[in-house]
Scaffold this active site. Structure first.
Site, PDB file in Angstrom:
ATOM      1  N   GLU A  31       0.733  -1.198   0.072  1.00 56.24           N
ATOM      2  CA  GLU A  31      -0.113  -0.024   0.005  1.00 56.24           C
ATOM      3  C   GLU A  31       0.758   1.168  -0.105  1.00 56.24           C
ATOM      4  O   GLU A  31       0.763   2.323  -0.674  1.00 56.24           O
ATOM      5  CB  GLU A  31      -0.832  -0.074   1.123  1.00 56.24           C
ATOM      6  CG  GLU A  31      -1.983  -1.088   1.046  1.00 56.24           C
ATOM      7  CD  GLU A  31      -2.872  -1.186   2.469  1.00 56.24           C
ATOM      8  OE1 GLU A  31      -2.337  -1.456   3.206  1.00 56.24           O
ATOM      9  OE2 GLU A  31      -4.239  -1.194   2.085  1.00 56.24           O
ATOM     10  N   GLU A  43      -3.367  -9.304   3.973  1.00 46.39           N
ATOM     11  CA  GLU A  43      -4.128  -8.979   5.095  1.00 46.39           C
ATOM     12  C   GLU A  43      -5.062  -9.962   5.497  1.00 46.39           C
ATOM     13  O   GLU A  43      -5.547 -10.351   6.560  1.00 46.39           O
ATOM     14  CB  GLU A  43      -4.543  -7.610   4.829  1.00 46.39           C
ATOM     15  CG  GLU A  43      -3.606  -6.562   5.024  1.00 46.39           C
ATOM     16  CD  GLU A  43      -2.936  -6.290   3.787  1.00 46.39           C
ATOM     17  OE1 GLU A  43      -3.053  -6.921   2.938  1.00 46.39           O
ATOM     18  OE2 GLU A  43      -2.490  -5.028   3.718  1.00 46.39           O
TER      19      GLU A  43
HETATM   20  C1  LIG Z   1      -4.295  -3.556   8.239  1.00 51.34           C
HETATM   21  C2  LIG Z   1      -3.082  -4.332   8.069  1.00 51.34           C
HETATM   22  C3  LIG Z   1      -1.963  -3.908   7.326  1.00 51.34           C
HETATM   23  C4  LIG Z   1      -1.792  -2.624   6.621  1.00 51.34           C
HETATM   24  C5  LIG Z   1      -0.850  -4.812   7.128  1.00 51.34           C
HETATM   25  O1  LIG Z   1      -0.024  -4.655   6.702  1.00 51.34           O
HETATM   26  S1  LIG Z   1      -1.138  -6.577   7.815  1.00 51.34           S
HETATM   27  C6  LIG Z   1       0.666  -7.127   7.499  1.00 51.34           C
HETATM   28  C7  LIG Z   1       0.650  -7.790   6.197  1.00 51.34           C
HETATM   29  N1  LIG Z   1       1.904  -8.247   5.970  1.00 51.34           N
HETATM   30  C8  LIG Z   1       2.152  -9.925   6.096  1.00 51.34           C
HETATM   31  O2  LIG Z   1       1.165 -10.345   6.268  1.00 51.34           O
HETATM   32  C9  LIG Z   1       3.200 -10.107   5.941  1.00 51.34           C
HETATM   33  C10 LIG Z   1       3.902 -10.973   7.020  1.00 51.34           C
HETATM   34  N2  LIG Z   1       5.252 -11.335   7.036  1.00 51.34           N
HETATM   35  C11 LIG Z   1       5.675 -12.601   6.209  1.00 51.34           C
HETATM   36  O3  LIG Z   1       4.595 -12.951   5.366  1.00 51.34           O
HETATM   37  C12 LIG Z   1       7.033 -13.123   6.165  1.00 51.34           C
HETATM   38  O4  LIG Z   1       7.400 -12.777   7.362  1.00 51.34           O
HETATM   39  C13 LIG Z   1       7.742 -12.312   5.174  1.00 51.34           C
HETATM   40  C14 LIG Z   1       7.402 -13.006   3.732  1.00 51.34           C
HETATM   41  C15 LIG Z   1       7.756 -10.767   5.259  1.00 51.34           C
HETATM   42  C16 LIG Z   1       9.357 -12.705   5.554  1.00 51.34           C
HETATM   43  O5  LIG Z   1       9.338 -14.293   5.587  1.00 51.34           O
HETATM   44  P1  LIG Z   1      10.838 -14.995   6.257  1.00 51.34           P
HETATM   45  O6  LIG Z   1      12.068 -14.439   5.430  1.00 51.34           O
HETATM   46  O7  LIG Z   1      10.582 -16.464   6.089  1.00 51.34           O
HETATM   47  O8  LIG Z   1      10.797 -14.527   7.562  1.00 51.34           O
HETATM   48  P2  LIG Z   1       9.761 -14.760   8.785  1.00 51.34           P
HETATM   49  O9  LIG Z   1       8.470 -15.080   8.134  1.00 51.34           O
HETATM   50  O10 LIG Z   1      10.356 -15.656   9.867  1.00 51.34           O
HETATM   51  O11 LIG Z   1       9.881 -13.498   9.524  1.00 51.34           O
HETATM   52  C17 LIG Z   1      10.953 -12.937  10.427  1.00 51.34           C
HETATM   53  C18 LIG Z   1      10.401 -12.405  11.649  1.00 51.34           C
HETATM   54  O12 LIG Z   1       9.541 -11.231  11.622  1.00 51.34           O
HETATM   55  C19 LIG Z   1       8.363 -11.092  11.999  1.00 51.34           C
HETATM   56  N3  LIG Z   1       7.368 -10.743  10.943  1.00 51.34           N
HETATM   57  C20 LIG Z   1       7.079 -10.868   9.694  1.00 51.34           C
HETATM   58  N4  LIG Z   1       6.439  -9.891   9.107  1.00 51.34           N
HETATM   59  C21 LIG Z   1       5.925  -9.087  10.563  1.00 51.34           C
HETATM   60  C22 LIG Z   1       4.956  -8.022  10.426  1.00 51.34           C
HETATM   61  N5  LIG Z   1       4.361  -7.909   9.444  1.00 51.34           N
HETATM   62  N6  LIG Z   1       4.896  -7.701  11.593  1.00 51.34           N
HETATM   63  C23 LIG Z   1       5.500  -8.121  12.741  1.00 51.34           C
HETATM   64  N7  LIG Z   1       6.396  -9.110  12.657  1.00 51.34           N
HETATM   65  C24 LIG Z   1       6.765  -9.601  11.508  1.00 51.34           C
HETATM   66  C25 LIG Z   1       8.285 -12.790  12.271  1.00 51.34           C
HETATM   67  O13 LIG Z   1       7.265 -13.016  12.994  1.00 51.34           O
HETATM   68  C26 LIG Z   1       9.635 -13.316  12.624  1.00 51.34           C
HETATM   69  O14 LIG Z   1       9.695 -13.020  13.895  1.00 51.34           O
HETATM   70  P3  LIG Z   1      10.563 -14.217  14.733  1.00 51.34           P
HETATM   71  O15 LIG Z   1      10.034 -15.350  14.652  1.00 51.34           O
HETATM   72  O16 LIG Z   1      12.081 -13.805  14.111  1.00 51.34           O
HETATM   73  O17 LIG Z   1      10.517 -13.517  16.209  1.00 51.34           O
END
Ligand SMILES: C/C=C(\C)C(=O)SCCNC(=O)CCNC(=O)[C@H](O)C(C)(C)COP(=O)(O)OP(=O)(O)OC[C@H]1O[C@@H](n2cnc3c(N)ncnc32)[C@H](O)[C@@H]1OP(=O)(O)O
Length: 719
Positions: free
Chosen positions: A103, A123
């Site tokens: 976005e 989302e």
């Molecule tokens: C309204 C809503 C709005 C505007 C939104 O944006 S909602 C969020 C939309 N985004 C997502 O759904 C993306 C979520 N994340 C992923 O799909 C994946 O994490 C990734 C593709 C971004 C990366 O994948 P990968 O390299 O395999 O790594 P991990 O999945 O293991 O993630 C690493 C650590 O980061 C934390 N994480 C990832 N995304 C988020 C996030 N959006 N918010 C907070 N934390 C996030 C994830 O939990 C892992 O944390 P740890 O396990 O290492 O503590």
């Protein structure tokens, strides 16, 4: 949280700095607002580039912040102000642009993506919709049908597909940031009005209603009872039928209904649970981040039945060379044909070439002397498995890891017949193994941390969600299945029908009810296990009181179904009838109805009307109750592990979070009270007796699920 630099004398480069995925936390939103103000008010700046640190543009809103009150600038007005600015803004997308990240890119006037980047609006998978203008801008950019598909599924697209769809302006193999800066310099003199997506009209298809109707029906069929995709359809309808200013209001209203819903909480819990499950700890203290897995280049699979074939495919398609062993030439040849066919179909679907050269088929265990790891997938028979492990111990080099795909037998008993018990573990795949994403990695008391790290990492490499579990009959998944399916069969005795119970469970959201699932898996498997454990068959003492075995209540109906040669889908008859053996279209069978009536008559059971509530409570609370026992016994380290196992292995609806999360949502006090009620009515059913951990948690004030761990004092952890 957002770094500001001036590059090429006139381009403001704003870098999001919130590792690991540069999510839009309150601090990042604040940083963007501040740096954008600075760029727009500095006369030296003629254009702006936004990128993310460490090769990741932005993973979207910070999901962890959803649980608390909103702090910092809200996202939507911040993004609207970037689009409205009078200097060109270019998004340099590397790694990911997901959710709020995409976005953010959509309010930039131009988008440059690296060739390896992935973009999407996921989302919906978190029980939400893209409420920072995503549902209004994306349809204006790429049209209603394509936007609808991406928003309702949350699918990620490659940068090449994004270019074709018109989401990005350019794809580059080079540093996207540098390319974006050059692009920004060229964009300075160009008018911006046509680049502001909110100002564009939506290219609306003539058959809009039919399209929305078709997508709605598809969603209702595929994701029964799930709210978010339907809300997404309504938001896209608003984009098609309203000006931006009204559409955005509708988007916010729809988001408000989703944001605090139980489904959104369950789906966000599931997102983190999946990641938590990968972080295992053993009783020795060794854990996921301090134990190096071995590299696996070659593996062997023993047994080319359904499981062995799926395991061989899972290994070969990630580049591991596989030796598949069968004991009989005919079985080996048919296994070979099937594995090759499966690999070819899989490769075709993924648009790659099939890795057939990695496969070798043999009748001799002697061929396994040099492999790095063996996965035994022979018949579920302890004596047979022990013979295989003894033989492997002699044949394989001393460093080869030996794993069993047993679905519930004692892994330590297998380790005990080898010369390397520390290198033995369970790798319990789910059928079909090349499709199902779950892998239970079973840690025996003698399995080394390196063995577990290797099995977990191999699972990840094969694209599985791997969960480390302790060694007990049935491990986590199948141990919990017993009280769940026992309750379902007791309910049959009391007056329910298989189709009634399945409908209630499927309406709850299960992919399949317990009886349809048993028909798919094959009823003979459980029958054989019950015969082996003396619960049924000729070895049962005739003096045994009816409907009681080994001191407990026992329902023989499943045995009676098998005695009629009804083994489920494969025989065309089971709890249901099918058009033909192997058919999938389940129809209620009057013969089963007869069988139930005769059975009830024989034992003088007066059938009663059983409510939906009772079916849910007896099946699901008994399931969770066993989960609490498993936590107390140290067979699973945390409730998240159990929930992940049930979602990925047993079709538990993700939007309900899993049995343990569901129990926490219902309220532990209520679960306890209902279990006490049912146990009073059925005192001879031990699974209904509330577990000590459940009682303890209630006594401690029912803490949130994330805090349960603090209350679990296992006498002896098996993990
Ligand atoms: C309204 C809503 C709005 C505007 C939104 O944006 S909602 C969020 C939309 N985004 C997502 O759904 C993306 C979520 N994340 C992923 O799909 C994946 O994490 C990734 C593709 C971004 C990366 O994948 P990968 O390299 O395999 O790594 P991990 O999945 O293991 O993630 C690493 C650590 O980061 C934390 N994480 C990832 N995304 C988020 C996030 N959006 N918010 C907070 N934390 C996030 C994830 O939990 C892992 O944390 P740890 O396990 O290492 O503590």
């Amino acid at each position: 949280m957002a770094r500001y630099e001036l590059v090429k004398r006139s381009v403001a480069l704003i870098t999001l700095t919130n590792p690991p995925v540069n999510s839009l936390s309150s601090a990042v939103r604040h940083g963007i607002a501040k740096t954008m103000d600075r760029a727009l008010s500095d006369p030296k700046v003629t254009a702006v580039v936004i990128c993310g640190e460490n090769g990741r543009f932005c993973g979207g809103a910070d999901i962890r912040e959803f649980a608390g009150p909103l702090r910092g600038p809200p996202l939507l007005p911040l993004l609207d102000s970037i689009e409205a600015g009078d200097k060109p803004v270019v998004a340099a997308i590397e790694g990911v642009a997901l959710g709020g990240g995409l976005e953010l890119a959509l309010v930039c006037h131009y988008r440059i993506a690296h060739s390896k980047a992935r973009l999407g609006l996921p989302e919906v998978t978190l029980g939400l919709l893209p409420a920072a203008g995503g549902t209004q801008r994306l349809p204006r950019l790429i049209g209603i049908p394509a936007a609808l598909e991406l928003i309702t599924t949350g699918r990620h697209v490659s940068s090449q597909e994004a270019l074709k769809l018109g989401i990005v302006d350019q794809v580059t193999e080079h540093n996207a940031c540098e390319v974006a800066v050059e692009f920004a310099l060229r964009a300075v003199a160009k008018p911006l009005s046509s680049r502001r997506l909110s100002a564009l009209t939506v290219p609306c298809p003539p058959d809009l209603d039919a399209l929305l109707e078709a997508v709605t029906m598809q969603i209702q069929k595929k994701a029964r009872g799930v709210m978010a995709p339907l809300a997404c359809v309504q938001a896209v309808r608003a984009a098609a039928t309203m000006p931006y200013s009204q559409g955005i209001k509708r988007e916010s209203e729809l988001m408000a209904t989703l944001f605090n819903s139980g489904q959104a909480r369950a789906l966000q819990y599931s997102f983190f649970a999946e990641r938590t499950a990968g972080k295992w700890t053993l009783p020795s203290g060794a854990q996921w981040n301090d134990t190096k897995p071995r590299e696996i280049r070659s593996a062997a699979v023993i047994g080319l039945g359904t499981m062995g074939r799926g395991i061989a495919v899972s290994l070969a398609r990630v580049g591991i060379s596989v030796i598949a062993v069968e004991s009989d030439r005919k079985l080996m040849e048919s296994g070979r044909q099937m594995v090759i066919g499966m690999l070819e179909r899989d490769a075709k679907r993924r648009g790659v070439s099939a890795s057939l050269n990695l496969l070798k088929f043999t009748l001799s265990l002697q061929d396994l002397k040099d492999v790095d790891l063996v996965i035994e997938a022979v018949f579920e028979d302890m004596a047979l498995k022990k013979r295989v492990f003894q033989e492997l111990s002699k044949v394989c080099r001393p460093t080869t890891l030996l794993c069993s795909n047993t679905s519930g037998l004692d892994v330590d008993a297998l380790a005990g017949v080898t010369d390397r018990p520390q290198l033995v573990s369970g790798m319990h795949f789910f059928s079909p193994a090349h499709v199902m994403k779950l892998l239970e990695v079973v840690c025996g008391p003698r399995s080394s941390s390196e063995t577990i790290a290797t099995a977990m990492s191999l699972g990840k490499r094969m694209g599985k969600v791997s969960v480390a579990v302790g060694n007990c009959p049935g491990f986590v998944g199948n141990r919990m299945l017993k009280p769940y399916s026992d309750q379902a069969t007791f309910l049959l005795e009391e007056g329910a029908t298989p189709e009634q119970i399945d409908k209630v469970l499927e309406d709850f959201g299960f992919a399949m009810g317990v009886f349809r699932m048993s028909d798919l898996a094959g009823l003979d498997v459980g029958w054989r296990v019950r015969k082996e454990s003396g619960l049924t068959g000729p070895d049962v003492d005739p003096k045994n009181p009816p409907r009681r075995r080994q001191g407990r209540k026992y329902c023989p109906i499943p045995d009676m179904v098998c005695e009629q040669g009804r083994f489920g889908q494969k025989t065309g008859r089971g709890w249901y009838m099918y058009d033909k053996p192997g058919g999938t279209n389940a129809k209620p069978d009057p013969l089963i109805q007869n069988l139930l009536e005769t059975y009830r008559g024989r034992y003088g059971i007066k059938p009663r009307n059983i409510t939906e509530q009772e079916i849910i409570e007896r099946c699901l609370f008994a399931l969770a109750n066993e989960g609490f026992r498993i936590l107390k016994d140290g067979i699973a380290a945390q409730p998240e592990d159990i929930d992940v196992i049930y979602q990925f292995g047993y079709g538990f609806p993700r939007h309900r979070g899993g049995p343990m999360f569901y129990a926490s949502m219902v309220g532990l006090e209520r679960v306890l009270e209902r279990l006490e009620h049912y146990h009073q009515a059925h005192p001879d059913v031990s699974h209904l007796e509330p577990s000590p951990l459940l009682k303890k948690l209630v006594a401690c004030g029912s803490p949130p699920i994330q805090k349960w761990r603090e209350h679990i004092k296992t006498i002896h952890s098996h993990l």
